[in-house]
Design an enzyme around this catalytic site. Sequence first.
Site, PDB file in Angstrom:
ATOM      1  N   HIS A   1       0.483 -14.836   8.681  1.00 17.77           N
ATOM      2  CA  HIS A   1       0.027 -15.104   7.313  1.00 17.77           C
ATOM      3  C   HIS A   1       0.821 -16.218   6.643  1.00 17.77           C
ATOM      4  O   HIS A   1       0.883 -16.288   5.421  1.00 17.77           O
ATOM      5  CB  HIS A   1       0.098 -13.816   6.477  1.00 17.77           C
ATOM      6  CG  HIS A   1      -0.835 -12.740   6.979  1.00 17.77           C
ATOM      7  ND1 HIS A   1      -0.762 -11.421   6.601  1.00 17.77           N
ATOM      8  CD2 HIS A   1      -1.882 -12.810   7.837  1.00 17.77           C
ATOM      9  CE1 HIS A   1      -1.719 -10.725   7.215  1.00 17.77           C
ATOM     10  NE2 HIS A   1      -2.391 -11.548   7.974  1.00 17.77           N
TER      11      HIS A   1
ATOM     12  N   CYS B   1      -0.727 -28.934  -1.441  1.00 15.79           N
ATOM     13  CA  CYS B   1      -1.769 -29.315  -2.407  1.00 15.79           C
ATOM     14  C   CYS B   1      -3.133 -29.066  -1.760  1.00 15.79           C
ATOM     15  O   CYS B   1      -3.397 -29.512  -0.651  1.00 15.79           O
ATOM     16  CB  CYS B   1      -1.628 -30.786  -2.797  1.00 15.79           C
ATOM     17  SG  CYS B   1      -3.069 -31.362  -3.735  1.00 15.79           S
TER      18      CYS B   1
ATOM     19  N   CYS C   1      -5.045 -32.918  -1.583  1.00 14.44           N
ATOM     20  CA  CYS C   1      -4.618 -34.041  -0.721  1.00 14.44           C
ATOM     21  C   CYS C   1      -3.732 -33.582   0.431  1.00 14.44           C
ATOM     22  O   CYS C   1      -3.382 -34.370   1.298  1.00 14.44           O
ATOM     23  CB  CYS C   1      -3.905 -35.110  -1.549  1.00 14.44           C
ATOM     24  SG  CYS C   1      -2.280 -34.608  -2.119  1.00 14.44           S
TER      25      CYS C   1
ATOM     26  N   CYS D   1      -2.094 -35.815  -7.641  1.00  8.01           N
ATOM     27  CA  CYS D   1      -3.515 -36.155  -7.432  1.00  8.01           C
ATOM     28  C   CYS D   1      -4.437 -35.246  -8.246  1.00  8.01           C
ATOM     29  O   CYS D   1      -5.652 -35.415  -8.229  1.00  8.01           O
ATOM     30  CB  CYS D   1      -3.868 -36.070  -5.944  1.00  8.01           C
ATOM     31  SG  CYS D   1      -4.135 -34.376  -5.374  1.00  8.01           S
TER      32      CYS D   1
ATOM     33  N   ARG E   1       0.772  -1.250   0.000  1.00  8.17           N
ATOM     34  CA  ARG E   1       0.000   0.000   0.000  1.00  8.17           C
ATOM     35  C   ARG E   1       0.802   1.299   0.000  1.00  8.17           C
ATOM     36  O   ARG E   1       0.213   2.361   0.178  1.00  8.17           O
ATOM     37  CB  ARG E   1      -0.962   0.004   1.199  1.00  8.17           C
ATOM     38  CG  ARG E   1      -2.012  -1.064   1.084  1.00  8.17           C
ATOM     39  CD  ARG E   1      -2.991  -1.069   2.244  1.00  8.17           C
ATOM     40  NE  ARG E   1      -3.953  -2.136   2.075  1.00  8.17           N
ATOM     41  CZ  ARG E   1      -3.733  -3.418   2.383  1.00  8.17           C
ATOM     42  NH1 ARG E   1      -2.578  -3.769   2.898  1.00  8.17           N
ATOM     43  NH2 ARG E   1      -4.655  -4.342   2.171  1.00  8.17           N
TER      44      ARG E   1
ATOM     45  N   ASP F   1       8.058 -13.391   4.297  1.00  7.73           N
ATOM     46  CA  ASP F   1       9.363 -13.485   3.648  1.00  7.73           C
ATOM     47  C   ASP F   1      10.443 -14.205   4.458  1.00  7.73           C
ATOM     48  O   ASP F   1      11.532 -14.462   3.956  1.00  7.73           O
ATOM     49  CB  ASP F   1       9.863 -12.070   3.268  1.00  7.73           C
ATOM     50  CG  ASP F   1       9.878 -11.106   4.464  1.00  7.73           C
ATOM     51  OD1 ASP F   1      10.139 -11.539   5.607  1.00  7.73           O
ATOM     52  OD2 ASP F   1       9.633  -9.897   4.253  1.00  7.73           O
TER      53      ASP F   1
ATOM     54  N   ASN G   1       5.692   4.154  11.323  1.00  9.90           N
ATOM     55  CA  ASN G   1       5.240   3.864   9.963  1.00  9.90           C
ATOM     56  C   ASN G   1       5.330   5.141   9.134  1.00  9.90           C
ATOM     57  O   ASN G   1       5.069   6.224   9.651  1.00  9.90           O
ATOM     58  CB  ASN G   1       3.779   3.367   9.992  1.00  9.90           C
ATOM     59  CG  ASN G   1       3.414   2.630   8.726  1.00  9.90           C
ATOM     60  OD1 ASN G   1       4.066   1.657   8.360  1.00  9.90           O
ATOM     61  ND2 ASN G   1       2.386   3.094   8.026  1.00  9.90           N
TER      62      ASN G   1
HETATM   63  P1  NAD Z   1       0.891  -2.608   3.819  1.00  6.88           P
HETATM   64  O1  NAD Z   1       1.450  -2.615   2.431  1.00  6.88           O
HETATM   65  O2  NAD Z   1      -0.566  -2.459   3.977  1.00  6.88           O
HETATM   66  O3  NAD Z   1       1.565  -1.396   4.647  1.00  6.88           O
HETATM   67  C1  NAD Z   1       2.933  -1.200   4.690  1.00  6.88           C
HETATM   68  C2  NAD Z   1       3.162   0.129   5.384  1.00  6.88           C
HETATM   69  O4  NAD Z   1       4.548   0.251   5.590  1.00  6.88           O
HETATM   70  C3  NAD Z   1       2.696   1.348   4.590  1.00  6.88           C
HETATM   71  O5  NAD Z   1       1.779   2.090   5.361  1.00  6.88           O
HETATM   72  C4  NAD Z   1       3.987   2.151   4.329  1.00  6.88           C
HETATM   73  O6  NAD Z   1       3.805   3.530   4.509  1.00  6.88           O
HETATM   74  C5  NAD Z   1       4.903   1.617   5.381  1.00  6.88           C
HETATM   75  N1  NAD Z   1       6.321   1.574   5.014  1.00  6.88           N
HETATM   76  C6  NAD Z   1       6.894   1.149   3.852  1.00  6.88           C
HETATM   77  N2  NAD Z   1       8.225   1.198   3.951  1.00  6.88           N
HETATM   78  C7  NAD Z   1       8.507   1.668   5.196  1.00  6.88           C
HETATM   79  C8  NAD Z   1       9.710   1.956   5.905  1.00  6.88           C
HETATM   80  N3  NAD Z   1      10.913   1.759   5.360  1.00  6.88           N
HETATM   81  N4  NAD Z   1       9.596   2.430   7.172  1.00  6.88           N
HETATM   82  C9  NAD Z   1       8.381   2.679   7.741  1.00  6.88           C
HETATM   83  N5  NAD Z   1       7.214   2.425   7.120  1.00  6.88           N
HETATM   84  C10 NAD Z   1       7.292   1.921   5.869  1.00  6.88           C
HETATM   85  O7  NAD Z   1       1.454  -3.901   4.530  1.00  6.88           O
HETATM   86  P2  NAD Z   1       0.950  -4.631   5.873  1.00  6.88           P
HETATM   87  O8  NAD Z   1       0.420  -3.648   6.841  1.00  6.88           O
HETATM   88  O9  NAD Z   1       2.059  -5.546   6.250  1.00  6.88           O
HETATM   89  O10 NAD Z   1      -0.301  -5.543   5.466  1.00  6.88           O
HETATM   90  C11 NAD Z   1      -0.609  -6.023   4.230  1.00  6.88           C
HETATM   91  C12 NAD Z   1      -0.201  -7.411   3.853  1.00  6.88           C
HETATM   92  O11 NAD Z   1       1.015  -7.304   3.169  1.00  6.88           O
HETATM   93  C13 NAD Z   1       0.081  -8.467   4.857  1.00  6.88           C
HETATM   94  O12 NAD Z   1      -0.917  -9.420   4.764  1.00  6.88           O
HETATM   95  C14 NAD Z   1       1.405  -9.110   4.393  1.00  6.88           C
HETATM   96  O13 NAD Z   1       1.282 -10.514   4.405  1.00  6.88           O
HETATM   97  C15 NAD Z   1       1.563  -8.606   3.009  1.00  6.88           C
HETATM   98  N6  NAD Z   1       2.874  -8.420   2.400  1.00  6.88           N
HETATM   99  C16 NAD Z   1       4.013  -8.982   2.928  1.00  6.88           C
HETATM  100  C17 NAD Z   1       5.227  -8.756   2.327  1.00  6.88           C
HETATM  101  C18 NAD Z   1       6.468  -9.408   2.900  1.00  6.88           C
HETATM  102  O14 NAD Z   1       6.403 -10.527   3.409  1.00  6.88           O
HETATM  103  N7  NAD Z   1       7.617  -8.728   2.869  1.00  6.88           N
HETATM  104  C19 NAD Z   1       5.314  -7.952   1.194  1.00  6.88           C
HETATM  105  C20 NAD Z   1       4.133  -7.385   0.675  1.00  6.88           C
HETATM  106  C21 NAD Z   1       2.915  -7.632   1.300  1.00  6.88           C
END
Ligand code: NAD
Length: 249
Positions: free
Chosen positions: A119, A127, A130, A154, A36, A104, A217
């Site tokens: 998550h 799968c 199965c 399967c 986002r 990750d 954030n």
């Molecule tokens: P999100 O994308 O909704 O929000 C990420 C937030 O992090 C944003 O509001 C952004 O402003 C902020 N941000 C980005 N870089 C930053 C930094 N360097 N320092 C401070 N803030 C920073 O992500 P979310 O809240 O984790 O939720 C959404 C879903 O995203 C989760 O379900 C997750 O599984 C998934 N997701 C995970 C990964 C990963 O595993 N790295 C990557 C993409 C999405």
Amino acid sequence: MSNQIEQLVEYFRSSNYIVVLTGAGVSTESGIPDFRSPKSGLWNKYSPEIVEIDYFMRYPEAFYKFLLDGIRDTFNAKPNFTHYFLGKYEKKGKIKSIITQNIDGLHQKGGSEKVLELHGNMRKAICMKCGKKFKTEEIIKYYKEKNEAPKCSCGGIIKPDVVFFGEMLPTDTLNEAFSEAERCDLFISLGSSLVVTPAALLPHRAKETGSKLAIINLQNTPLDRDADIVINEKVSYILKQLDRKLENV
Ligand code: NAD
């Protein structure tokens, strides 16, 4: 902002049970895009339905294409300062657990041991018919070679062992996350937009059961007004300052 950092140092020093919630924003500095962020977030380029379970069951190829084009870097990413910081202060006994929405695996690579993955993760795939388990590398190889969504012997569709939108979160992990939120005296949310529930309910639960709440954030979050500290800066930039002050250098 310096007052906020001083306050965070003070809370960190005086707390006995710190719990940290992390979102995709802690891994953007490892080169993995979040969903986002205004320009770089994946939803600027892809439709979120790609990670909805109903859509996946109908069009699994769309997800595998996204996996290779959109989030390929996840597989080679390395932990950044934030992951190492969290691992370091868990070893020192300050941080008791990490609750993460990330898939990750970078917290474990950064040295954290108590990691509650709400998550799931990208290490395995399963799968849908199965229940047979696969290594993610195997299914990626399959997709690359055949250019079609991986299928089990399967006939079932194979899905990475991550929670898609529309799926239940692992109950045991979620319950443990809520008890950690209830138990802590400082709850820190890092790099999460705090709009995806039930993860977004955790800071609120921590606060209503007596914990302090700090949110770091880049963007505002819907929980900012509940928080004792809100810092809209890059996570690693703030944690580097916190680390220096805690180490008195
Ligand atoms: P999100 O994308 O909704 O929000 C990420 C937030 O992090 C944003 O509001 C952004 O402003 C902020 N941000 C980005 N870089 C930053 C930094 N360097 N320092 C401070 N803030 C920073 O992500 P979310 O809240 O984790 O939720 C959404 C879903 O995203 C989760 O379900 C997750 O599984 C998934 N997701 C995970 C990964 C990963 O595993 N790295 C990557 C993409 C999405």
